[in-house]
Design an enzyme around this catalytic site. Structure first.
Site, short mmCIF file in Angstrom:
data_model
loop_
_atom_site.label_atom_id
_atom_site.label_comp_id
_atom_site.label_asym_id
_atom_site.label_seq_id
_atom_site.Cartn_x
_atom_site.Cartn_y
_atom_site.Cartn_z
N ASP A 67 58.28 64.98 48.41
CA ASP A 67 58.34 63.89 49.40
C ASP A 67 59.70 63.84 50.09
O ASP A 67 60.59 64.61 49.75
CB ASP A 67 58.00 62.55 48.74
N ASN A 136 57.65 50.82 40.33
CA ASN A 136 56.41 50.16 40.75
C ASN A 136 55.20 51.05 40.47
O ASN A 136 54.11 50.80 40.98
CB ASN A 136 56.47 49.82 42.25
N HIS A 138 54.89 54.14 41.42
CA HIS A 138 54.59 55.15 42.45
C HIS A 138 54.83 56.56 41.92
O HIS A 138 55.60 56.77 40.98
CB HIS A 138 55.36 54.88 43.76
N GLU A 143 52.63 54.80 47.15
CA GLU A 143 53.03 53.44 46.82
C GLU A 143 51.82 52.61 46.35
O GLU A 143 50.66 52.99 46.60
CB GLU A 143 53.65 52.79 48.07
P1 PGA Z 1 63.97 58.61 39.36
O1 PGA Z 1 62.86 58.32 40.44
O2 PGA Z 1 63.63 59.92 38.72
O3 PGA Z 1 65.25 58.68 40.16
O4 PGA Z 1 63.94 57.49 38.36
C1 PGA Z 1 61.52 58.25 40.07
C2 PGA Z 1 60.66 57.90 41.24
O5 PGA Z 1 60.93 56.96 41.96
O6 PGA Z 1 59.64 58.59 41.43
#
Ligand code: PGA
Length: 242
Positions: A67, A136, A138, A143
């Site tokens: 992404d 959250n 995601h 989302e």
């Molecule tokens: P992080 O992000 O590995 O920096 O905790 C996870 C995400 O938001 O998918």
């Protein structure tokens, strides 16, 4: 879905890096999609170490970035592009043909999505996806509320994503939209590893594993994936027995 609990982030990351190495050894032209972020950073670093030490030929596989933040320049340290460039592309010397990241500055994001979908289709699908999980629930920028049937798409970012996402940027940054592979890609991938470490992820891992499958909490889709593995350290697993 399988659950694997590791003693710490290091051993978890070591196992994830080995998955990539082993796949490339048996299928040099594999299609591999990786997430950026704090969780997979150590996996990337260990992958680089192992690949260089064992002289693994990494030039034939197809690398896909999960992404990107829409409107954020690749030169911004908070961009996914920057992360991949620094952690993988440069150290392992990936060539342009094998590297596929969304151009989030494009004035035709829809075309970016269709190009990515077409590429994955033409390459015969994704062999391995390694993703993280947001606060959250995601996955990538899928989302809360997203359809499980989406391929690549552009999406409005959830408030939590915008707030938590500030941690990647040096200065306060306006974040509104993301461009991401979809949950349909996850459903169709031959193997999916969802990584999480640290006590702060314990709550979302509990929801992922125990709550009903719902698009309100996208990571719950893992429960439906026969080839999905949730890989967590002890801290992230700490609420699973409650
Ligand atoms: P992080 O992000 O590995 O920096 O905790 C996870 C995400 O938001 O998918």
């Amino acid at each position: 879905m399988e659950l694997k609990i590791y003693k710490d982030h290091q051993t978890l990351s070591d196992a994830a890096a080995n998955e990539i190495i082993e796949l490339i050894k048996i299928k040099p032209k594999a299609v591999i999609c990786l997430a950026s972020g704090e969780t997979p950073k150590l996996t990337c670093q260990l992958l680089v170490k192992k690949a260089l030490k064992d002289k693994i030929d990494m030039s034939q596989f197809t690398f896909i970035g999960l992404d990107e933040w829409v409107g954020i320049s690749p030169s911004n340290e908070g961009s996914c592009f920057y992360f991949f460039q620094k952690e993988l592309i440069e150290p392992l010397g990936f060539n342009n043909e094998q590297t596929h990241l969304f151009d989030a500055l494009s004035n035709n994001l829809e075309e970016q999505c269709r190009k990515m979908d077409q590429l994955i289709f033409e390459k015969g699908g994704i062999d391995l996806m390694i993703v993280g999980i947001g606060m959250n629930g995601h996955i990538g920028f899928n989302e809360p509320g997203v359809s499980f049937d989406n391929y690549s798409h552009v999406i409005d970012l959830d408030e939590t994503t915008v707030t938590v996402g500030q941690k990647y940027f040096k200065t306060a940054t306006a974040l509104q939209k993301g461009i991401t592979l979809g949950l349909k890609h996850l459903r169709e991938a031959r193997k999916v590893l969802l990584l999480a470490n640290g006590a702060k992820k314990a709550g979302v891992i509990k929801q992922t594993m125990k709550d009903n499958v719902t698009n309100k909490f996208p990571a719950s889709i893992m429960q439906t994936l026969p080839n999905g593995v949730v890989m967590v350290d002890k801290e992230a697993a700490s609420l699973l027995n409650e």
